[in-house]
Structure formats: structure tokens, C-alpha cells
Design a protein around this motif. Structure first.
Motif, short mmCIF file in Angstrom:
data_model
loop_
_atom_site.label_atom_id
_atom_site.label_comp_id
_atom_site.label_asym_id
_atom_site.label_seq_id
_atom_site.Cartn_x
_atom_site.Cartn_y
_atom_site.Cartn_z
N PHE A 117 0.83 -1.20 0.00
CA PHE A 117 0.00 0.00 0.00
C PHE A 117 0.86 1.26 0.00
CE2 PHE A 117 -1.99 3.38 2.51
CZ PHE A 117 -3.07 3.67 1.69
N ILE A 118 1.92 1.26 0.82
CA ILE A 118 2.82 2.41 0.84
C ILE A 118 3.46 2.61 -0.53
CG2 ILE A 118 4.93 3.36 1.84
CD1 ILE A 118 2.55 3.43 3.72
N ALA A 119 3.89 1.49 -1.15
CA ALA A 119 4.56 1.58 -2.46
C ALA A 119 3.65 2.16 -3.52
CB ALA A 119 5.05 0.20 -2.86
N MET A 120 2.35 1.89 -3.42
CA MET A 120 1.41 2.39 -4.43
C MET A 120 1.30 3.91 -4.40
SD MET A 120 -1.73 -0.32 -4.10
CE MET A 120 -2.81 0.73 -5.07
N ASN A 121 1.74 4.55 -3.33
CA ASN A 121 1.55 5.98 -3.17
C ASN A 121 2.78 6.80 -3.52
OD1 ASN A 121 -1.28 6.53 -1.75
ND2 ASN A 121 -0.47 4.63 -0.92
N PHE A 122 3.83 6.15 -3.99
CA PHE A 122 5.00 6.89 -4.45
C PHE A 122 4.75 7.41 -5.86
CE2 PHE A 122 7.35 4.12 -1.35
CZ PHE A 122 7.72 5.15 -0.50
N ALA A 123 5.02 8.69 -6.07
CA ALA A 123 4.89 9.28 -7.39
C ALA A 123 6.06 8.85 -8.27
CB ALA A 123 4.82 10.80 -7.30
N GLU A 124 5.79 8.74 -9.57
CA GLU A 124 6.79 8.17 -10.47
C GLU A 124 8.00 9.07 -10.68
OE1 GLU A 124 3.26 9.87 -12.74
OE2 GLU A 124 3.64 8.65 -10.98
N ASN A 125 7.83 10.40 -10.53
CA ASN A 125 8.94 11.31 -10.77
C ASN A 125 9.51 11.93 -9.50
OD1 ASN A 125 8.83 11.17 -13.69
ND2 ASN A 125 6.95 12.37 -13.58
N ALA A 126 8.81 11.75 -8.39
CA ALA A 126 9.16 12.51 -7.18
C ALA A 126 10.52 12.14 -6.62
CB ALA A 126 8.08 12.31 -6.11
N ASN A 127 10.92 10.87 -6.71
CA ASN A 127 12.13 10.43 -6.04
C ASN A 127 13.26 10.05 -6.97
OD1 ASN A 127 11.18 10.34 -3.11
ND2 ASN A 127 9.59 9.17 -4.13
N ALA A 128 13.09 10.31 -8.27
CA ALA A 128 14.20 10.15 -9.20
C ALA A 128 15.11 11.37 -9.08
CB ALA A 128 13.68 9.97 -10.62
N LEU A 129 16.16 11.41 -9.87
CA LEU A 129 17.11 12.52 -9.80
C LEU A 129 16.71 13.69 -10.70
CD1 LEU A 129 20.49 10.58 -9.81
CD2 LEU A 129 19.23 11.50 -7.86
N HIS A 130 15.55 13.58 -11.35
CA HIS A 130 15.15 14.63 -12.30
C HIS A 130 15.05 15.99 -11.62
CE1 HIS A 130 12.72 16.94 -15.13
NE2 HIS A 130 11.92 17.19 -14.11
N ARG A 131 14.37 16.05 -10.48
CA ARG A 131 14.12 17.35 -9.86
C ARG A 131 15.43 18.01 -9.40
NH1 ARG A 131 9.45 20.23 -8.42
NH2 ARG A 131 10.24 22.32 -7.98
N LEU A 132 16.35 17.23 -8.85
CA LEU A 132 17.65 17.76 -8.45
C LEU A 132 18.36 18.35 -9.67
CD1 LEU A 132 20.10 18.07 -6.52
CD2 LEU A 132 20.73 15.73 -7.15
N TYR A 133 18.40 17.59 -10.74
CA TYR A 133 19.04 18.01 -11.98
C TYR A 133 18.37 19.27 -12.52
CZ TYR A 133 20.72 17.34 -16.84
OH TYR A 133 21.28 17.49 -18.08
N ARG A 134 17.06 19.27 -12.51
CA ARG A 134 16.29 20.41 -13.03
C ARG A 134 16.59 21.67 -12.23
NH1 ARG A 134 12.39 23.41 -11.22
NH2 ARG A 134 10.66 24.14 -12.50
N ASP A 135 16.58 21.57 -10.91
CA ASP A 135 16.80 22.76 -10.08
C ASP A 135 18.21 23.30 -10.23
OD1 ASP A 135 14.21 22.55 -9.25
OD2 ASP A 135 14.67 21.59 -7.34
N ARG A 136 19.20 22.40 -10.37
CA ARG A 136 20.57 22.85 -10.58
C ARG A 136 20.69 23.60 -11.91
NH1 ARG A 136 22.39 22.66 -5.53
NH2 ARG A 136 23.16 20.63 -4.82
N LEU A 137 20.07 23.07 -12.95
CA LEU A 137 20.11 23.74 -14.24
C LEU A 137 19.39 25.09 -14.17
CD1 LEU A 137 19.36 20.87 -16.80
CD2 LEU A 137 21.52 22.05 -16.45
N ASN A 138 18.29 25.13 -13.46
CA ASN A 138 17.50 26.35 -13.38
C ASN A 138 18.30 27.48 -12.76
OD1 ASN A 138 15.07 27.86 -13.63
ND2 ASN A 138 14.64 27.53 -11.47
#
Length: 888
Positions: free
Chosen positions: A479-500
């Protein structure tokens, strides 16, 4: 726009409409800037004439620096306002998006112009200085930023571990269910079932004790499925032989791949393999339990073994790009040393790919062993975790119930939840017989589990207690696993914010606030951010004329043929499709296009910085045409994934533009998969379960299919194109250009006639002997670029292509040549190096300025070696309005 609009369907918006709206935007921009372009003689084209496209290639921060210099050279020639299309990939997208963002904030002013001083000297302006200060953009503050990055990476690893446990715990629970004690591991589960429901002497008083002994065979299911498979193959062979000999006409009509016998045999092969794997676990688990109880391995030895496996996996994954470069180097330069490096790299990749499954399998064995009762009546889990830890699962039951109720309320009241349920309903209706068959199988499986639980246990025994704990823990983790968003915990957001932060990809005074793609300025070039749609599974097609099973659709008398394009990237072996982000549209030919406004409404995080980060998502578990094969699960589970899960544009317009009463009908056309419901996108990403018609699609680096950015400009039939190519290509094989030539010929019917061999020869000659001086007037110094023709159609419509390549010939500034002397890989240093020093950045920027200036200098009257005549450059400059101009 209504759902009946012919341009909007469940295939999305067609490219013709995309192109039409882009040309209108270009015409509007020219009017605002006061740009007047004279139509070429004999032209019958409607809309803007003499379209000029600029492509900035991929290559990380290396390409960003080189392209910065190229843009500054174009600005010195006053060509920035003349750029109609700006197509960017990866690192080229860093600087291209930065330029467009700044021009959007400043009403069209070029941000990277050279600041001239009163004494005639030049220096950086503030935007360029800011980029220099952030050339180490992934960790601009050094150790403190690295520590923050480590924390984010560990968060992703923890989430992925929980996702893995959500699969392993149910598997371990099933193992414990069928084998509650070590004694059950020594015989087949069928023995317990038959013995419980029909004792040896229970049927009409007959004694079947000797017959029951056959059921004790632990590999009974394997032998049964093997015999059944052999019998089926022999009967199938006899039937085929009979038809060939006695019923030739019927035999000719039979399609072997689609035959029911073929499918039945394939199914039995799968069952046979599963039986072998499942029954083999009993022997392995029994051996491990006996080994543990006899004083075998200790906890420290298991942890050490797991640590060794984890070290192998992590080290190889971190250096994966360098290992791949060693392999590629062996192809380009097959020396003995390069071959040894390539073999070592292959061994390391194989070791990492095998170590991860071994580590997961070890975890499964440990979980199973902990829950099986030993011969002494104890559980190994109690010795490792203690009684209180196992008993903790009792308290999770109530918490799980509360969480599930709360989750269902949220799901049913939110639009996303209603779409998922509507899509599941439509799928059930469309495949009603398959759905019924699946439900029957599930019911049979659940019934079998209940029967097994009853047969293998007696009420009141401790085995029920352990099974209860495992069931509750499995449900809670799932049940806990079903509630993880697909993009939230990848490295995309870190990479995006650094580029920004480094390239100021936002709006506002500081340039950091999110800048929606729809708000890009009208006075900047029309930006095309290139991505790659990963497609590794062929999409099933409906038979022409097949009717939809959706009652709402049937009532309207509608029939649906295939809504897919004529080609399937997965079937072709490309495993990728060209994907686009722009001010007006998002999508690809495989998915169709959706308006950026509609996409942003569905994906609020989709802004300019997000698009640039997706375009530069070089490290990913699925990388388009770049084959990483069995290393894909390793990269996914280690969270080395920069790609992005995006809502499929195919369905966005249909849902977005539906009337309120038709929203559920539009949502029902969304193709939901099992990983949509369970939110298990990590599994789809790791194992390549990626299709063009799924509800969400996986998009990664544009360089995974076209690292030059040229394809999108060819698709728009730009009359003049300049490509700034800074990819890592030390052998000067022009891989990005060659790829696009092939794609353009196959997909668009466009041919490119360009000879870059002179550029290659000059660069390799320089690489062989950097100490040998080259005369200033030598033609080698004009080999930073190649010029060619683009043949768009059989009528002979032509365009001009100028291809500027990162190369050194010996006439560059002294500090550039000095950097080359100390770093021989320059200007093709690894893309993995994203921590540029001031000196390194300046060397690439100056080289980009120099190479572009060489391409636009007033050419000599003679031919430039074997490349097309210099008159092509003169013609390009004339058509761009800079005829005769040359800068120093």
C-alpha cells in the motif's frame, strides 16, 4: 475546441496543425522585429519564406560552453533576430533555453553579448559571468552541495528498496504459505492437498499408501509439465504431418505463428520453466535452513556478502558512462590497450548486471528462510529481529485499514482516480472474454491458496502466526509503495533545479521562478526542445473495421481502426521516437501532439526548466536507441535515472477539451496498464515495458535518438540550417550527422549531400602531431565546418546546411591551444565531466566562437578543399542579409 474537431482525436493533434501554428508564430515574430524577407524567385510556398533554423547539439556542459561561443559569434553578425527556429538537445538546450528565457524577460534582447569597454577591450557581461560562476552547476558550492546530493540519492534508494520489498514480501509470503515448515520443503505441495482432502484409506476403504509415495517427489510439477509438453509436441507434429499429407488445402491456410497449437506449446514452455524455478527453491531453502541451524553463516558474513555485491553494483553504475566510452573507443581505435580496456569494461558491466539480481535473490531467500519453521520448531527471524519486532506487524493491520479507506476516498474524489477507474472499466468492456477468463483464473488461484493454507496447517500452530505477520507486512508495504509518485524520487528534480539556477531558465527578476513554456517571449526564436520517447514494446493494433466495445461509442455507430502511425519504433528496433517540447505543442508522431497549454494543465511541473532537464536526461534506465540491455534494471533500482514519466499527449487533448458530461468517456479511452494502478513505474522503466499508447510515457535525453537537433529542422523543411555540433567525437566519425541522414531518408524522404571528410582529415592530422606548426593561410584552418545541400523532394527543392564541428586546427587563441596541449582529449572530453573550471569553460567558449566565425567569414573564391564550393557560404550570407560581412 470540441471533441468532434477533426484535428483532435485519441491520436492527438496532427503534425500539419503543429507546423501551421509554428509558421504563424514565426510570421508574427518577424513582424514585431521588423524583419523583411524577400521570397526567392519562383517560390510558391505560402507563409514565411527563407526559414533559418539553428541546431545546438547535445554534450552536457561541454556543448553548452561551445554553443555559447557560437551564439556570441552569430550575435556579432547580427543573426540572432534572424533565427526562426532554435532546436536544442541536452547541453545545447542548457544555453539555448537560457537565451530564450532571458530574451523573454528582456523583450527580445540577446543576453550574452560582449560588453565593450571605452578602451576597446571586451569582457563578460553579467549573464555570462553568472554562467561561469556556475560552470560546476551540479555542485556549485562544493562539498555542501555534494552532501545534499547524496541525501537526495539515498532517499531515492530507500524508496526503490521499499518498492522491491513490495514484490519480495508477497513472494516470500507465498513461499511460506506453501511451505510452513522445513519438512514441507522436502515434498511437493500436492501431497499435502491430496492427503488432506483424501487420506490414503479414505476412498471406498482402498489403501493407496504406495501410490501416494509418488506425490512426495519435490519435482513432481516439473516432471508433469515436462511430460505434458513432450506429449503436446509429439501430437502437434503428428497433426501437422497428417494435414500436410492428406489435407493440403487446409494446411496451406494455417499460420504457424498464430496457431492455437503454437500458443499452447509456448504457454506450456512458460509453465515448465516456472515449475522448475519454483520447485528448485524448495531444495535451496531447505539446504539454507539446515545450514543456518547447524551453525553455518553468521549475520556478519551475510551482510559482508551483500556489501560486496552492492559495492560492485554501485561502482559500476557510477562509472557506467566511462566504461561505455572505453568500449566505443575500442571500435574507433582498436589498439591492444583499447581492447584490454574494452574487455575490462564489459566484464565490469556484466558483473554489475549479474550482481543486482543476485542481491535481490539473496534478500528473497532471507525473507523466506526467516518465516519457515525449522526442524527444532523455531524461526530464524526471531533470532535476528526479536519477538517484539515480529509482533509489530499486529499493529500494522489497523493502520493499514485506516490508510486504505482514506486512500479510496481521495482516489474516488480526484480527477486522476476517476480516470483510472474509467479506463479500467473500458478495458474490461473492450476485452470482456479475456477479462472473464482472467477473473476465473484469479478466483481459482485464490481458492487454491486457501486450500493450501488449510491443508498445510493445523489451527493453533505457530505457523499461522508467522503467516499472519507476513501477510500484514506485505499488504502494508504494498500500500505504501502504491503511493510513491513516479517522478518525485528520481534525480530529475535535483538536476532540473541545478540547471534552473545555473542557466536562469525561469522568469522574474532573478530568472529562477518557473517559466511555463506557453509564456516564452514572442521576440525570441521559436524554441524546439528535443527529447526521446522510449518505446520498447510494440503496440497491438486493432483489426481494420473492428468496433469498439465501449457502449457509449457503439451507440453513436462509431468504428475504430488503428489510430497508430504507419510505423512502430519498437518493431523497427529503434526503441525510440523523436519527442518535442515547444511553446505551442508537446508530443511526437507516435503519440500525436497536444497543445502545451493542455499538457501544462495536466502536468503543472512542465515548464522550461523541466523540458531542458528532460532533454538532458543522459543517464537513464531506458535510453532510446542506446542499448544498455541487462544493465537497465541496475540503473533503475540504483535510482540513476533522469528520465521523466509524462502524461501521454495522445489522450490529453481529448480529456482536456471534453464537455463535463463527456469527460468520463474521454478518460475511458486512456490505455491504463497494471503499473498505472499500482504506481509501479519503476518496474516498467527497469524492464522496458514502454509503449506509445500507454497512459504515461517515458521521455529521456534527446540525444538518445538525435544528438544534433537537426531532425526537427529538416522535418520543418527549413531552407537554411546551421548545426553547432559539440558532441564527444574524438575519431571524427560524425555519428550524430550520419544518424540523422539515415532517419531523414527513411522517415521524411529528405537527402543530405555534404562532405565532411576534409574536416575529419584535418582534425585527425592535428591530433596525430600537435607540435607541428600549420601555416596561417593553410586550408586546414577553414576545416571547422562543412557545407552541403539538403534535397527536400524529387522536384529538386534545396536547402543549405552549414555543419560546425568542435575541432582544433592550430589557429585558435593561445590559451585555447595551451589548454589543448595539457588536456589532449580537448575538445572531446567526456560528457561525464559536468564540473568545468573557469579555464575549461573559456577554452570551449572561445573555440565555439572561433569555429562559427570561420564558417561565416567571407569565403575565398576557390573551393574549400573537397567540400562544396565557397559560393554556398556566400549564398547563405546573402539570403540571411549579411553578404560580405566579416568580424575579427
Amino acid at each position: 475546441m470540441s471533441t468532434t474537431d477533426p484535428d483532435v482525436s485519441d491520436k492527438g493533434i496532427a503534425f500539419d496543425q503543429v507546423l501551421g501554428d509554428e509558421l504563424k508564430a514565426i510570421a508574427t515574430r518577424r513582424d514585431e522585429l521588423g524583419i523583411s524577407v524577400v521570397s526567392p524567385a519562383g517560390s510558391s510556398q505560402s507563409g514565411p519564406q527563407e526559414i533559418f533554423g539553428l541546431a545546438l547539439s547535445g554534450g552536457g556542459v561541454r556543448s553548452a560552453c561551445f554553443c555559447l561561443g557560437a551564439l556570441q559569434a552569430l550575435d556579432r553578425y547580427k543573426l540572432i533576430p534572424r533565427i526562426d527556429y532554435l532546436s536544442t538537445v541536452s547541453g545545447g538546450g542548457y544555453i539555448g533555453a537560457s537565451m530564450v528565457s532571458a530574451m523573454s524577460r528582456s523583450d527580445g534582447e540577446f543576453p550574452f553579448g560582449v560588453a565593450e569597454q571605452e578602451n576597446g577591450d571586451v569582457r563578460d557581461n553579467e549573464p555570462v559571468s553568472h554562467i561561469r560562476d556556475h560552470s560546476r552547476y551540479l555542485a556549485p558550492k562544493g562539498f555542501s552541495d555534494l552532501l545534499l546530493t547524496v541525501a537526495i540519492v539515498l532517499r531515492g534508494l530507500a524508496v526503490n528498496l521499499l518498492l522491491v520489498l513490495s514484490v519480495l514480501f508477497p513472494l516470500a509470503t507465498f513461499t511460506i504459505l506453501t511451505n510452513p515448515t522445513v519438512n514441507h520443503l522436502r515434498h511437493n505441495v500436492l501431497y499435502d492437498l491430496v492427503l488432506y482432502f483424501e487420506p490414503p484409506t479414505g476412498w471406498k476403504g482402498q489403501d493407496f499408501t504406495s501410490a501416494y509415495s509418488y506425490l512426495l517427489d519435490p519435482f513432481l510439477l516439473t516432471k508433469m509439465t515436462g511430460i505434458l509438453l513432450l506429449f503436446l509436441l509429439v501430437v502437434w507434429g503428428l497433426r501437422r504431418s497428417y494435414l500436410e499429407r492428406h489435407n493440403t488445402q487446409r494446411a496451406m491456410r494455417i499460420s504457424e505463428p498464430r496457431s492455437r497449437w503454437t500458443r499452447a506449446a509456448a504457454l506450456l514452455i512458460v509453465l515448465f520453466v516456472l515449475a522448475v524455478v519454483i520447485e528448485l527453491q524448495s531444495k535451496i531453502l531447505a539446504y539454507i535452513i539446515d545450514w543456518f541451524t547447524a551453525g553455518g553463516p553468521t549475520r556478519s558474513s551475510i551482510v559482508s556478502f551483500g556489501g560486496v555485491l552492492m559495492t560492485i553494483i554501485t561502482t559500476t553504475a557510477l562509472f557506467q558512462e566511462r566504461l561505455v566510452s572505453w568500449i566505443q573507443k575500442a571500435f574507433n581505435n582498436p589498439t591492444i590497450g583499447a581492447r584490454i580496456q574494452a574487455w575490462c569494461a564489459r566484464l565490469a558491466l556484466y558483473a554489475a548486471a549479474l550482481a543486482l539480481p543476485a542481491l535481490i535473490y539473496l534478500l528473497y531467500l532471507i525473507l523466506s528462510v526467516w518465516g519457515i519453521e525449522s526442524a527444532q520448531g523455531t524461526y530464524l527471524a526471531l533470532g535476528y529481529l526479536g519477538d517484539s519486532s515480529i509482533g509489530l506487524a499486529r499493529y500494522l493491520g489497523f493502520a493499514l485499514l485506516v490508510c486504505v479507506v482514506f486512500w479510496l476516498v481521495l482516489l474516488l474524489t480526484r480527477q486522476t482516480g476517476r480516470e483510472i477507474f474509467a479506463s479500467m472499466k473500458a478495458t474490461l468492456l473492450e476485452h470482456r472474454w479475456r477479462s472473464l477468463f482472467a477473473m476465473v483464473l484469479i478466483l481459482m488461484f485464490v481458492t487454491a491458496l486457501i486450500a493450501i493454507a488449510i491443508a498445510t496447517r493445523e489451527p493453533g500452530t505457530s505457523s499461522w502466526f508467522m503467516l499472519y505477520n507476513y501477510l500484514v507486512i506485505s499488504a502494508f508495504i504494498g500500500f505504501i509503495a502504491m503511493n510513491f509518485a513516479e517522478n518525485a524520487n528520481a534525480l530529475h528534480r535535483l538536476y532540473r533545479d541545478r540547471l534552473n539556477v545555473a542557466f536562469r531558465l525561469g522568469k522574474g527578476r532573478a530568472g529562477f521562478a518557473p517559466l511555463p513554456l506557453t509564456e516564452l517571449g514572442t521576440k525570441s526564436p521559436y524554441l524546439l526542445v528535443n527529447g526521446t520517447l522510449n518505446v520498447r514494446r510494440s503496440t497491438p493494433r486493432k483489426r481494420p473495421g473492428a468496433t469498439s466495445q465501449d457502449p457509449a461509442t457503439e451507440s453513436e455507430g462509431a468504428t475504430k481502426a488503428s489510430t497508430l502511425p504507419s510505423t512502430d519504433p519498437a518493431k523497427r528496433g529503434r526503441n525510440a521516437e523523436f519527442f518535442l517540447f515547444s511553446k505551442g505543442f508537446v508530443g511526437s508522431d507516435a503519440t500525436g501532439y497536444a497543445s502545451t497549454e493542455a499538457m501544462t494543465a495536466n502536468e503543472p511541473q512542465l515548464d522550461l526548466a523541466t523540458a531542458a532537464a528532460i532533454s538532458g536526461a543522459a543517464v537513464s534506465s531506458s535510453m532510446g536507441r542506446v542499448g544498455i540491455g541487462f544493465l537497465s534494471p541496475t540503473l533503475a533500482l540504483l535510482n540513476l535515472r533522469l528520465g521523466y514519466w509524462l502524461r501521454n499527449p495522445r489522450y490529453v487533448e481529448d480529456v482536456q477539451n471534453s464537455a463535463p458530461q463527456d469527460t468520463s468517456r474521454a478518460a475511458a479511452r486512456v490505455k491504463a496498464s497494471w503499473y498505472d494502478f499500482f504506481r509501479f513505474y519503476l518496474a516498467a522503466e527497469a524492464f522496458g515495458i514502454l509503449r506509445a499508447d500507454s497512459s504515461r510515457i517515458f521521455v529521456s535525453d534527446g540525444g538518445h535518438i538525435d544528438n544534433s537537433g537537426l531532425y526537427q529542422l529538416l522535418k520543418r523543411k527549413c531552407q537554411m540550417i546551421m548545426v553547432i555540433d559539440a558532441e564527444a567525437d574524438p575519431a571524427m566519425n560524425f555519428g550524430a550527422l550520419v544518424d540523422v541522414q539515415r532517419f531523414a531518408r527513411i522517415d521524411l524522404g529528405i537527402r543530405i549531400a555534404i562532405d565532411w571528410q576534409a574536416m575529419r582529415a584535418a582534425t585527425l592530422r592535428r591530433s596525430a602531431d600537435r607540435s607541428k606548426p600549420v601555416p596561417p593561410d593553410d586550408d586546414a584552418h577553414r576545416q571547422h565546418f562543412a557545407v552541403g545541400k539538403i534535397i527536400y523532394d524529387q522536384a529538386g527543392t534545396e536547402g543549405i546546411l552549414v555543419y560546425v564541428k568542435a575541432s582544433v586546427t592550430g589557429d585558435e587563441p593561445d590559451y585555447v591551444l595551451d589548454y589543448e596541449r595539457r588536456y589532449p582529449l580537448f575538445p572531446h572530453e567526456s560528457t561525464g565531466d559536468q564540473f568545468f573550471s573557469e579555464e575549461q569553460m573559456e577554452a570551449y567558449r572561445a573555440l565555439g566562437f572561433h569555429a562559427t566565425n570561420c564558417a561565416l567569414k567571407e569565403p575565398k573564391s576557390k573551393a574549400i578543399g573537397p567540400v562544396p564550393p565557397a559560393t554556398l557560404i556566400s549564398e547563405l550570407k546573402r539570403r540571411l542579409g549579411i553578404a560580405g560581412q566579416t568580424i575579427s
